[in-house]
Design a protein around this motif. Structure first.
Motif, mmCIF file in Angstrom:
data_model
loop_
_atom_site.group_PDB
_atom_site.id
_atom_site.type_symbol
_atom_site.label_atom_id
_atom_site.label_comp_id
_atom_site.label_asym_id
_atom_site.label_seq_id
_atom_site.Cartn_x
_atom_site.Cartn_y
_atom_site.Cartn_z
ATOM 1 N N GLU A 16 41.798 45.151 27.507
ATOM 2 C CA GLU A 16 41.263 45.120 26.141
ATOM 3 C C GLU A 16 42.154 45.920 25.189
ATOM 4 O O GLU A 16 42.489 45.468 24.104
ATOM 5 N N LEU A 17 42.545 47.108 25.622
ATOM 6 C CA LEU A 17 43.371 47.966 24.771
ATOM 7 C C LEU A 17 44.779 47.400 24.606
ATOM 8 O O LEU A 17 45.353 47.450 23.516
ATOM 9 N N ALA A 18 45.342 46.845 25.663
ATOM 10 C CA ALA A 18 46.690 46.271 25.575
ATOM 11 C C ALA A 18 46.692 45.003 24.723
ATOM 12 O O ALA A 18 47.660 44.727 24.013
ATOM 13 N N ALA A 19 45.613 44.242 24.770
ATOM 14 C CA ALA A 19 45.518 43.021 23.963
ATOM 15 C C ALA A 19 45.443 43.340 22.478
ATOM 16 O O ALA A 19 45.805 42.523 21.635
ATOM 17 N N HIS A 20 44.972 44.526 22.156
ATOM 18 C CA HIS A 20 44.841 44.965 20.760
ATOM 19 C C HIS A 20 45.605 46.272 20.575
ATOM 20 O O HIS A 20 45.052 47.268 20.102
ATOM 21 N N ALA A 21 46.865 46.266 20.969
ATOM 22 C CA ALA A 21 47.672 47.495 21.001
ATOM 23 C C ALA A 21 47.834 48.141 19.634
ATOM 24 O O ALA A 21 48.083 49.335 19.544
ATOM 25 N N ASP A 22 47.647 47.386 18.573
ATOM 26 C CA ASP A 22 47.794 47.929 17.226
ATOM 27 C C ASP A 22 46.500 48.547 16.706
ATOM 28 O O ASP A 22 46.458 49.034 15.576
ATOM 29 N N GLN A 23 45.458 48.538 17.527
ATOM 30 C CA GLN A 23 44.151 49.046 17.098
ATOM 31 C C GLN A 23 43.669 50.153 18.020
ATOM 32 O O GLN A 23 44.121 50.279 19.151
ATOM 33 N N GLN A 24 42.732 50.930 17.507
ATOM 34 C CA GLN A 24 42.000 51.902 18.322
ATOM 35 C C GLN A 24 40.636 51.274 18.569
ATOM 36 O O GLN A 24 40.014 50.746 17.652
ATOM 37 N N ILE A 25 40.205 51.320 19.800
ATOM 38 C CA ILE A 25 38.933 50.702 20.169
ATOM 39 C C ILE A 25 38.039 51.767 20.781
ATOM 40 O O ILE A 25 38.484 52.549 21.626
ATOM 41 N N SER A 26 36.794 51.785 20.375
ATOM 42 C CA SER A 26 35.869 52.795 20.891
ATOM 43 C C SER A 26 35.417 52.432 22.300
ATOM 44 O O SER A 26 35.389 51.262 22.693
ATOM 45 N N ALA A 27 35.048 53.455 23.038
ATOM 46 C CA ALA A 27 34.512 53.246 24.390
ATOM 47 C C ALA A 27 33.245 52.400 24.308
ATOM 48 O O ALA A 27 33.013 51.539 25.157
ATOM 49 N N GLY A 28 32.463 52.617 23.275
ATOM 50 C CA GLY A 28 31.232 51.842 23.101
ATOM 51 C C GLY A 28 31.502 50.358 22.937
ATOM 52 O O GLY A 28 30.774 49.525 23.485
ATOM 53 N N ASP A 29 32.544 50.017 22.190
ATOM 54 C CA ASP A 29 32.889 48.603 22.002
ATOM 55 C C ASP A 29 33.315 47.959 23.317
ATOM 56 O O ASP A 29 32.946 46.829 23.628
ATOM 57 N N ILE A 30 34.105 48.688 24.104
ATOM 58 C CA ILE A 30 34.547 48.164 25.405
ATOM 59 C C ILE A 30 33.342 48.013 26.336
ATOM 60 O O ILE A 30 33.178 46.981 26.988
ATOM 61 N N ALA A 31 32.504 49.039 26.381
ATOM 62 C CA ALA A 31 31.324 49.004 27.249
ATOM 63 C C ALA A 31 30.415 47.837 26.885
ATOM 64 O O ALA A 31 29.916 47.133 27.769
ATOM 65 N N GLU A 32 30.228 47.615 25.608
ATOM 66 C CA GLU A 32 29.361 46.526 25.160
ATOM 67 C C GLU A 32 29.957 45.161 25.512
ATOM 68 O O GLU A 32 29.258 44.287 26.037
ATOM 69 N N LYS A 33 31.234 44.974 25.266
ATOM 70 C CA LYS A 33 31.865 43.678 25.535
ATOM 71 C C LYS A 33 31.783 43.295 27.006
ATOM 72 O O LYS A 33 31.539 42.145 27.337
ATOM 73 N N TYR A 34 31.982 44.267 27.899
ATOM 74 C CA TYR A 34 32.025 43.979 29.332
ATOM 75 C C TYR A 34 30.747 44.372 30.070
ATOM 76 O O TYR A 34 30.716 44.326 31.302
ATOM 77 N N ALA A 35 29.709 44.753 29.325
ATOM 78 C CA ALA A 35 28.421 45.144 29.916
ATOM 79 C C ALA A 35 28.605 46.231 30.974
ATOM 80 O O ALA A 35 28.155 46.117 32.108
ATOM 81 N N ILE A 36 29.303 47.295 30.572
ATOM 82 C CA ILE A 36 29.599 48.420 31.450
ATOM 83 C C ILE A 36 28.798 49.622 30.956
ATOM 84 O O ILE A 36 28.652 49.826 29.757
ATOM 85 N N SER A 37 28.344 50.443 31.880
ATOM 86 C CA SER A 37 27.690 51.692 31.512
ATOM 87 C C SER A 37 28.689 52.565 30.753
ATOM 88 O O SER A 37 29.815 52.788 31.215
ATOM 89 N N LEU A 38 28.293 53.066 29.599
ATOM 90 C CA LEU A 38 29.172 53.902 28.785
ATOM 91 C C LEU A 38 29.561 55.173 29.534
ATOM 92 O O LEU A 38 30.712 55.611 29.466
ATOM 93 N N ASN A 39 28.623 55.764 30.292
ATOM 94 C CA ASN A 39 28.936 56.981 31.051
ATOM 95 C C ASN A 39 29.988 56.698 32.127
ATOM 96 O O ASN A 39 30.914 57.480 32.310
ATOM 97 N N HIS A 40 29.831 55.593 32.821
ATOM 98 C CA HIS A 40 30.790 55.220 33.865
ATOM 99 C C HIS A 40 32.155 54.929 33.237
ATOM 100 O O HIS A 40 33.194 55.373 33.735
#
Length: 154
Positions: A16-40
């Motif tokens: 996700e981060l490499a696909a959008h290398a010109d952007q900063q992405i929050s952990a929350g956005d990544i967790a939401e997109k992939y249905a991952i626990s934010l703590n994990h």
């Protein structure tokens, strides 16, 4: 090959981060997109930061960004952060029968092939495969909607 949840989270985050290398992405956005626990995911992101594959950006609009070279970072680089990829030498040493030794030799050979393959797949290569699959999926879904709309007119 079955990968641990942490490994999959790490792969998703890096992709996700490499696909959008010109952007900063929050952990929350990544967790939401992939249905991952934010703590994990937070634990996984810390490991990726320690490995210098990603960097943490603090402050307003902060998040994470990819800091590696996507042409050089491989799947194996990420997998080895979370998985034990070392061969099982203890098992090999205890082989008493020719059949067991032969079987374990074959399994070690297979492991070697898998490691070589994972070492040969860069993040850039995988992102290209993802984009190709995305385009195929879009063409397929577009073709289905065209067929459905023309069937409704008949």
């Amino acid at each position: 090959m079955k990968l641990q949840k942490s490994t999959m989270c790490g792969l998703y985050a890096v992709l996700e981060l490499a696909a959008h290398a010109d952007q900063q992405i929050s952990a929350g956005d990544i967790a939401e997109k992939y249905a991952i626990s934010l703590n994990h995911l937070a634990k996984v992101l810390r490991a990726l930061v320690r490995a210098r594959l990603i960097e943490s950006v603090r402050g307003p609009g902060g998040g994470y960004r990819f800091s590696g070279n996507p042409k050089r970072v491989t799947l194996l680089d990420i997998i080895t952060l979370f998985e034990d990829t070392a061969p099982d030498l203890e098992q090999a040493a205890s082989d008493d029968h020719e059949e067991s030794r032969a079987l374990h030799k074959m399994l070690r050979d297979i492991d070697g092939i898998a490691m070589t393959t994972l070492r040969s797949i860069s993040i850039t290569s995988l992102l290209k495969v993802i984009e190709t699959e995305r385009r195929k999926s879009e063409r397929t879904s577009h073709g289905q909607s065209v067929r459905l709309s023309s069937a409704g007119r008949a």
